[in-house]
Scaffold this active site. Structure first.
Site, PDB file in Angstrom:
ATOM      1  N   LYS B  76       0.857  -1.193   0.000  1.00 10.78           N
ATOM      2  CA  LYS B  76       0.000   0.000   0.000  1.00 10.78           C
ATOM      3  C   LYS B  76       0.895   1.246   0.000  1.00 10.78           C
ATOM      4  O   LYS B  76       1.913   1.261   0.713  1.00 10.78           O
ATOM      5  CB  LYS B  76      -0.851  -0.070   1.273  1.00 10.78           C
ATOM      6  CG  LYS B  76      -1.914   0.987   1.450  1.00 10.78           C
ATOM      7  CD  LYS B  76      -2.736   0.667   2.712  1.00 10.78           C
ATOM      8  CE  LYS B  76      -3.931   1.581   2.874  1.00 10.78           C
ATOM      9  NZ  LYS B  76      -4.776   1.204   4.015  1.00 10.78           N
ATOM     10  N   SER B 152      -9.448   0.787   3.185  1.00  5.89           N
ATOM     11  CA  SER B 152      -8.695   1.659   2.298  1.00  5.89           C
ATOM     12  C   SER B 152      -7.568   0.971   1.538  1.00  5.89           C
ATOM     13  O   SER B 152      -7.036   1.549   0.599  1.00  5.89           O
ATOM     14  CB  SER B 152      -8.123   2.823   3.101  1.00  5.89           C
ATOM     15  OG  SER B 152      -7.184   2.354   4.040  1.00  5.89           O
ATOM     16  N   SER B 176      -9.481  -1.693   7.263  1.00  6.59           N
ATOM     17  CA  SER B 176      -8.929  -1.473   5.928  1.00  6.59           C
ATOM     18  C   SER B 176      -8.122  -2.637   5.347  1.00  6.59           C
ATOM     19  O   SER B 176      -7.728  -2.592   4.185  1.00  6.59           O
ATOM     20  CB  SER B 176      -8.076  -0.202   5.902  1.00  6.59           C
ATOM     21  OG  SER B 176      -8.906   0.933   5.951  1.00  6.59           O
TER      22      SER B 176
END
Lengths: 82, 460
Positions: B76, B152, B176
């Protein structure tokens, strides 16, 4: 966090409050304006509805938490260790 | 070897034995990313040169490379990667200096032989459950490109579920990791709060942030997790000085003797038929007939929401003052509102957090595993703003994590397992007591062996 209920004035209502032809000001609007000024946050007319919508939800969460009784001695979760 | 859907374990075995070279694996991976990322939009940076150099180094002596020899992975884009700007999904961070060092979990995975191939799309500043990003475009669901990847860590879900890499890292503050794992049909691990170091990653909510892995098999998840464990010498203030407790070799111990319970009450409300079906399949397979109600779960969710809003607002206060127009509008308005929350509300939430933790730890005295849905529904459509939850229309962005948020609130370890319903998969949380990732992963492994949990391969 309790807030006053917004006074609604229906068009043509027979017993509409004399002084308020416009809806009573929402205290949260005043809070947002004051907080924006105090914290130097740029809450423009464009941002205001989104900020208010989010603040309404967040303060609802705050009232849910606040309604739960905890003793004065309750420690917050993060504990600083020197 | 079908690199596009091979497990990390198969890749490492092939590279270690000399049946495949790390360089061949990396070339196949880069080619796959080039083709499929146009559709999935999972990557925001591809590190071809770095990956090739690293693969060549492994190929010089593959037998000594480690348990993840030649395994491609991506992170990420809130993880520091040397030479890249740590975007955290934002436009604003594009002006930050480039990171000088890799985030320590990247270093640890590479020390075990893995090869970083890129950085992944995410919701802006991780304040998101959708996987949409106003600056980079949405990462897309590998099972239906018109649907959300979940946020996310949306790029992480999309990249692993779409077969671009077998392993990825993400972060989980309120769900997330578990939300995109559910929507994209893969396994995810949110470890105990404080287990894996968050040093050199862009924060969101210090009180609640966790980092963890995604994979398509439990063995891969556990192998990566084992490689990343261990104290960081104090670089991350929340990382606990605790020896590594490897789990990969114990996955096959089975579930005999474990006491299971299904989370009821709050977790039953608003469930879609798919979420209900998935939870029931898992409960049945594990013989979980007992149902428990976690105490004050709605209030726990509210308290997590408050701490998130307030710490997030505080973190970004100066950027909100100076660069408000550069934020994603949806994130900006939430953060400004968060900055206006009175301190009394946040302190009450932190006091409640300690009370709630004590109550839940009591439950773990006679339960080993709690089963709960990961998300209330399968992946919503991209751009969808609201969905129905318990008969009420609520915003997707804030509510997809309604079942994950009260669990991470007190840092419990969770293995998120995918149930391969058709046409869209959905996840279930296997929740264990603090520091018992071994239990959560053993259960996940058993479910995988029984065929109840698996990462479905998307149609090409």
């Amino acid at each position: 966090m309790a807030r006053k209920t917004k006074t609604k004035t229906k068009p043509g209502a027979k017993h509409a409050p004399v002084k308020s032809k416009t809806p009573a000001a929402d205290p949260l609007d005043a809070y947002i304006a004051a907080a924006a000024k105090a914290f130097d946050l740029p809450v423009t007319a464009q941002y205001r509805p989104g900020v208010k919508m989010n603040l309404v939800v967040t303060l609802r969460m705050a009232s849910i938490v606040a309604a739960f009784p905890l003793p004065d001695e309750a420690e917050p979760a993060p504990v600083f260790r020197a | 070897m079908d690199t596009n859907w091979s497990s990390a374990a198969d890749i490492a075995a092939a590279v270690t034995a000399g049946r495949s070279s790390a360089s061949d694996v990396i070339e196949a991976t880069l080619a796959q990313i080039k083709t499929r990322n146009r559709v999935l939009n999972a990557f925001t940076a591809v590190l071809a040169d770095r990956a090739r150099e690293r693969a060549a180094a492994i190929d010089r002596d593959p037998s000594r490379a480690g348990p993840l020899a030649g395994v491609p992975f991506a992170v990420k884009n809130l993880f520091d990667v040397a030479g890249l700007r740590t975007l955290a999904g934002s436009k604003i961070n594009r002006k930050r200096p480039k990171a000088k060092l890799d985030q320590p979990l990247i270093e640890r995975l590479e020390a075990a032989g893995a090869i970083l191939v890129g950085a992944l799309n995410m919701g802006e500043y991780a304040y998101d459950f959708t996987g949409e990003n106003v600056h980079d475009g949405p990462s897309r669901n590998p099972h239906d490109r018109k649907r959300m990847s979940g946020g996310s860590s949306g790029g992480s879900g999309s990249a692993v579920g779409g077969g671009l890499v077998p392993l990825a890292l993400g972060s989980d503050t309120n769900g997330s990791i578990r939300v995109p794992a559910s929507l994209c049909g893969i396994f995810g691990l949110k470890p105990t709060y404080g287990r894996l170091t968050r040093a050199r990653s862009f924060p969101f909510v210090d009180s609640l942030d966790h980092l963890g892995p995604f994979a398509r098999s439990v063995t891969d998840l556990a192998t990566a997790y084992d490689a990343m464990q261990g104290y960081d010498g104090g670089e991350d203030a929340a990382c606990v000085d605790r020896p590594a407790e490897p789990v990969a070799s114990a996955l096959g111990q089975g579930i005999d003797g474990l006491r299971f319970a299904v989370a009821g009450g709050f977790f039953r409300k608003g469930l879609s038929p798919e979420a209900q079906e998935a939870t029931e399949r898992v409960a049945k397979a594990l013989g979980a007939s007992r149902e428990i109600e976690l105490p004050e779960i709605g209030r726990a969710r509210a308290a997590a929401y408050l701490i998130t809003a307030s710490e997030g607002g505080a973190l970004h206060l100066d950027r909100l003052r100076k660069q408000a127009a550069d934020f994603d509008p949806a994130v900006r308005d939430r953060l400004i509102a968060g900055a206006m929350v009175p301190a009394s509300a946040v302190i009450a939430a932190q006091k409640f957090r300690r009370w709630y933790r004590a109550q839940v730890l009591e439950i773990f005295k006679d339960v080993d595993v709690i089963i709960a849905p990961s998300t209330p529904c399968v992946a919503p459509l991209l751009g969808q703003e609201n969905f129905m939850l318990d008969g009420v229309e609520v915003p997707v962005r804030a509510n997809l994590g309604i079942y994950t948020q009260p669990i991470s609130f007190i840092g419990l370890p969770v293995a998120a397992v995918p149930v391969p319903l058709k046409p869209m998969p959905i996840g279930v949380q296997i929740i264990a007591a603090p520091w018992r990732e071994d239990v959560a992963l053993r259960v996940a492994y058993s479910l995988e062996q029984m065929g109840v949990a698996s990462a479905p391969r998307p149609a090409a």
